[in-house]
Design an enzyme around this catalytic site. Structure first.
Site, mmCIF file in Angstrom:
data_model
loop_
_atom_site.group_PDB
_atom_site.id
_atom_site.type_symbol
_atom_site.label_atom_id
_atom_site.label_comp_id
_atom_site.label_asym_id
_atom_site.label_seq_id
_atom_site.Cartn_x
_atom_site.Cartn_y
_atom_site.Cartn_z
ATOM 1 N N SER A 37 0.835 -1.203 0.000
ATOM 2 C CA SER A 37 0.000 0.000 0.000
ATOM 3 C C SER A 37 0.871 1.254 0.000
ATOM 4 O O SER A 37 1.610 1.508 0.953
ATOM 5 C CB SER A 37 -0.904 0.010 1.240
ATOM 6 O OG SER A 37 -1.458 1.293 1.440
ATOM 7 N N LYS B 240 -5.774 -10.278 6.763
ATOM 8 C CA LYS B 240 -6.199 -10.655 8.099
ATOM 9 C C LYS B 240 -7.709 -10.626 8.321
ATOM 10 O O LYS B 240 -8.184 -11.090 9.344
ATOM 11 C CB LYS B 240 -5.553 -9.714 9.119
ATOM 12 C CG LYS B 240 -4.045 -9.697 9.058
ATOM 13 C CD LYS B 240 -3.488 -8.498 9.826
ATOM 14 C CE LYS B 240 -2.034 -8.265 9.546
ATOM 15 N NZ LYS B 240 -1.765 -7.710 8.237
ATOM 16 N N LYS C 52 -5.465 -17.399 15.313
ATOM 17 C CA LYS C 52 -6.460 -18.134 14.527
ATOM 18 C C LYS C 52 -5.844 -19.339 13.803
ATOM 19 O O LYS C 52 -6.567 -20.151 13.219
ATOM 20 C CB LYS C 52 -7.143 -17.204 13.532
ATOM 21 C CG LYS C 52 -8.017 -16.167 14.231
ATOM 22 C CD LYS C 52 -8.546 -15.132 13.264
ATOM 23 C CE LYS C 52 -9.381 -14.091 13.969
ATOM 24 N NZ LYS C 52 -8.628 -13.278 14.930
ATOM 25 N N LYS D 267 -2.628 -19.108 7.419
ATOM 26 C CA LYS D 267 -1.537 -18.769 8.334
ATOM 27 C C LYS D 267 -0.952 -20.032 8.972
ATOM 28 O O LYS D 267 0.250 -20.114 9.200
ATOM 29 C CB LYS D 267 -2.024 -17.786 9.408
ATOM 30 C CG LYS D 267 -2.395 -16.415 8.856
ATOM 31 C CD LYS D 267 -1.232 -15.738 8.166
ATOM 32 C CE LYS D 267 -0.260 -15.163 9.170
ATOM 33 N NZ LYS D 267 0.845 -14.420 8.541
ATOM 34 N N GLY E 42 -6.286 -1.597 17.426
ATOM 35 C CA GLY E 42 -5.955 -0.477 16.563
ATOM 36 C C GLY E 42 -5.219 -0.855 15.286
ATOM 37 O O GLY E 42 -5.001 -0.019 14.437
#
Length: 171
Positions: free
Chosen positions: A24, A76, A118, A130, A157
Site C-alpha cells: 500500500s 487478516k 487463529k 496462516k 488499533g
C-alpha cells in the site's frame, strides 16, 4: 498495522538500515514519514511491492542483504478472505514461501513469521492459510537461517482490529 508497530519498536535498537516492503503506497508513505520525522530515524528504505513478486524481492535481498526478517505481510480480515479464499493463499502462503526461500538463498540469520492465534485450530480460510505458513516455517529448519513464528491475537488499533469499526459505530 503490526508491521508498522514492529518498525517503530525496531528503530529503538538503532539498526543500520530498516527495509520496509509494503503493497500500500499510502501506508508505506505514512510509516516512512513517521519514522523519519517523528522518530528521527533516517535509515529506512521503502520498497513498494507485494512479497509475491519474486524477481523484485530477489533484487531487494541481493541489494540489501538483510540479517533479520520480520514477515508480517498478510491478509487478516476473516469475512473478506472467506469471500476471496484465493487471496489468502496467494498472499499468506505464496508470499510467505517467496520470502522464506529467499531468506535461505541469501543466508539471512533469522526469519520471524508473524502469525495469528487463529492458526491454532483453524476454522476459516485466514487461519488455515496462516497455519500453512507456520508449517512451512517448521519445514525450513536445519538451514543456516533460523526460522521461527510468533502468534499474535487481535492487536488493538491494527488494520485487522475491529476497534476502529466499533469507534465509528459509537460516533
Amino acid at each position: 498495522s503490526i508491521g508498522s508497530e514492529l518498525c517503530r519498536q525496531i528503530t529503538r535498537f538503532n539498526p543500520a538500515e530498516l527495509i520496509l516492503v509494503e503493497a500500500s503506497e499510502a501506508n508505506l508513505y505514512a510509516i516512512q514519514m513517521e519514522l523519519q520525522h517523528e522518530l528521527n530515524f533516517p535509515g529506512c528504505r521503502c520498497i513498494l511491492s507485494r512479497v509475491q513478486n519474486r524477481s523484485l524481492m530477489d533484487h531487494v535481498f541481493s541489494s540489501y542483504q538483510p540479517q533479520l526478517i520480520f514477515h508480517a505481510a498478510a491478509y487478516k480480515h476473516v469475512p473478506m478472505l472467506e469471500q476471496n479464499p484465493w487471496k489468502a493463499i496467494t498472499n499468506n502462503v505464496v508470499g510467505s514461501q517467496v520470502v522464506m526461500e529467499l531468506a535461505m538463498k541469501y543466508g539471512v540469520e533469522r526469519f520471524v513469521l508473524v502469525s495469528t492465534d487463529k492458526a491454532v485450530r483453524p476454522t476459516n480460510v485466514m487461519g488455515a492459510s496462516k497455519r500453512l505458513a507456520e508449517l512451512m516455517v517448521q519445514s525450513m529448519q536445519g538451514n543456516c537461517t533460523r526460522f521461527m513464528a510468533v502468534r499474535f491475537g487481535n492487536v488493538i488499533g491494527s488494520s485487522g482490529s475491529v476497534l476502529p469499526l466499533f469507534r465509528r459505530q459509537l460516533e
